[in-house]
Design an enzyme around this catalytic site. Structure first.
Site, PDB file in Angstrom:
ATOM      1  CE1 TYR A 250      16.450 -80.438  -3.833  1.00 53.61           C
ATOM      2  CE2 TYR A 250      17.290 -81.549  -1.877  1.00 53.61           C
ATOM      3  CZ  TYR A 250      16.394 -81.487  -2.922  1.00 53.61           C
ATOM      4  OH  TYR A 250      15.440 -82.457  -3.058  1.00 53.61           O
ATOM      5  CE  LYS A 254      13.018 -79.690  -2.776  1.00 52.70           C
ATOM      6  NZ  LYS A 254      11.733 -79.712  -3.527  1.00 52.70           N
TER       7      LYS A 254
END
Length: 376
Positions: A250, A254
């Site tokens: 994740y 990002k």
């Protein structure tokens, strides 16, 4: 007329009224709701606002305070300082992002990815209530009645699949017209250690969180260039700057969005046809959505959990003013880049104090190891 209705001795049936509760939240001390962000917000419109600073000078003069007195000289110096800072901030934004473009929602077509729930859903419903042309791309299905009630068109689409995005784009152009506002919000999180993550899980995370932006940009940006106007919103995360244990895929996906957005800004700046295409980078801290439900921040004062509505309001403000910029909430998120300037030992202490590397495990999300579709 029924005479029984006029009988004063006839008793009316007793009704036990249920009065509405004044609040659905438990009673807590008012200090519980005070944090550094609220204090900074109040100060920005009082002590650190140029207009308020000059009002203080005028009040002193209204009391016939001589110009040579210390209090009025200090007040004037402060007013000049706040005016100078405000002027340079405006000039800095103008140099970085150019002049704002005109925005008329009636003439805009808004595309929101991951717009069924959370932050994306809030944005979609807000624009829908304002009779804007809104198209939502999401893997979740929404019934026709619900879509009609919200005034939003929903298209079932996996934005990580380039072919699906291109096919849906043709439908949007036919139904609403050429898209001019793109809000890339879709994403998922898999709270797992690196060694427990499968290749398929990592690939899916990057397809949804990162590659989807490439798909939508390649598909919708040409329409904006032909229209000569547009706004692109990239929803990233403060964790893209930090990284965190059990969130490797994740945070990495990002982090890629920060670099992608800067590259996008650089390419648009070199294209004369993109003068009125604006870009907004959103890097919020922890939001109160189901994405990180149960995760606690180290301090509700210095690191409060952000409400999606507060992030949405900032996005709406920049979009409708036709400006580029960054949405960074809460306050600590805007200072994360300073962390990289600290010595290694101090950075380790800050990470340990913040609990960024233990919060997911403490919330019990690692054991679940499930994918959570982004709703904020």
């Amino acid at each position: 007329m029924d005479t029984n209705t006029l009988d004063p001795e006839k008793k009316l049936p007793e009704v036990n009224p249920r009065l509405p509760r004044s609040s659905t939240t438990p009673d807590e001390p008012w200090l519980r709701y005070v944090n550094i962000d609220i204090i900074a917000y109040v100060l920005s419109y009082t002590l650190f606002h140029p207009w308020t600073s000059w009002v203080l000078v005028l009040c002193l003069r209204a009391q016939h305070t001589p110009w040579h007195h210390t209090e009025i000289q200090v007040a004037m110096a402060w007013a000049f300082a706040m005016s100078t800072v405000s002027f340079f901030n405006v000039m800095s934004d103008r140099i970085a992002f150019g002049a704002p473009r005109e925005v008329d929602l009636a003439e805009e077509v808004i595309v929101i990815t991951g717009g069924v729930e959370g932050l994306g859903g809030l944005l979609a419903e807000t624009y829908g209530m304002r009779n804007a042309n809104v198209a939502v791309l999401d893997t979740k299905r929404v019934g026709e009645d619900e879509a009609e009630e919200k005034g939003v068109l929903y298209y079932e689409c996996d934005v990580g699949d380039a072919e699906q995005v291109e096919a849906v784009a043709k439908e949007i152009v036919e139904d609403l017209g050429p898209p001019t506002i793109l809000i890339n919000n879709a994403g998922i999180v898999r709270p797992k250690p690196i060694l427990d993550s499968t290749a398929a899980e990592v690939e899916q995370t990057f397809r949804t969180n990162t590659l989807s932006h490439f798909n939508t940009l390649r598909t919708f940006l040409p329409h904006m260039l032909r229209e000569g106007r547009g706004t692109i919103v990239t929803v990233s995360s403060v964790l893209g700057h930090l990284g965190a244990a059990n969130l490797s895929s994740y945070t990495a996906s990002k982090a890629a969005l920060h670099a992608l957005h800067q590259s996008l800004r650089a390419e648009l700046a070199q294209n004369p046809e993109a003068r009125d295409i604006k870009t907004i980078l959103v890097s919020p801290g922890q939001m109160s959505t189901n994405m990180f439900a149960g995760v606690e921040t180290p301090s509700s004062f210095f690191a409060p959990v952000v409400r999606p509505v507060d992030v949405a309001k900032e996005i709406l403000r920049l979009v409708e003013k036709g400006e580029s910029g960054d949405v960074v909430l809460p306050l600590y998120s805007s200072w994360i880049s300073v962390l990289g300037l600290l010595p290694a030992g101090m950075k380790a202490l800050v990470r340990r104090w913040s609990g960024v590397d233990t919060a997911i495990a403490k919330a019990g999300l690692v054991q679940a190891g499930r994918a959570v579709e982004k709703s904020g």
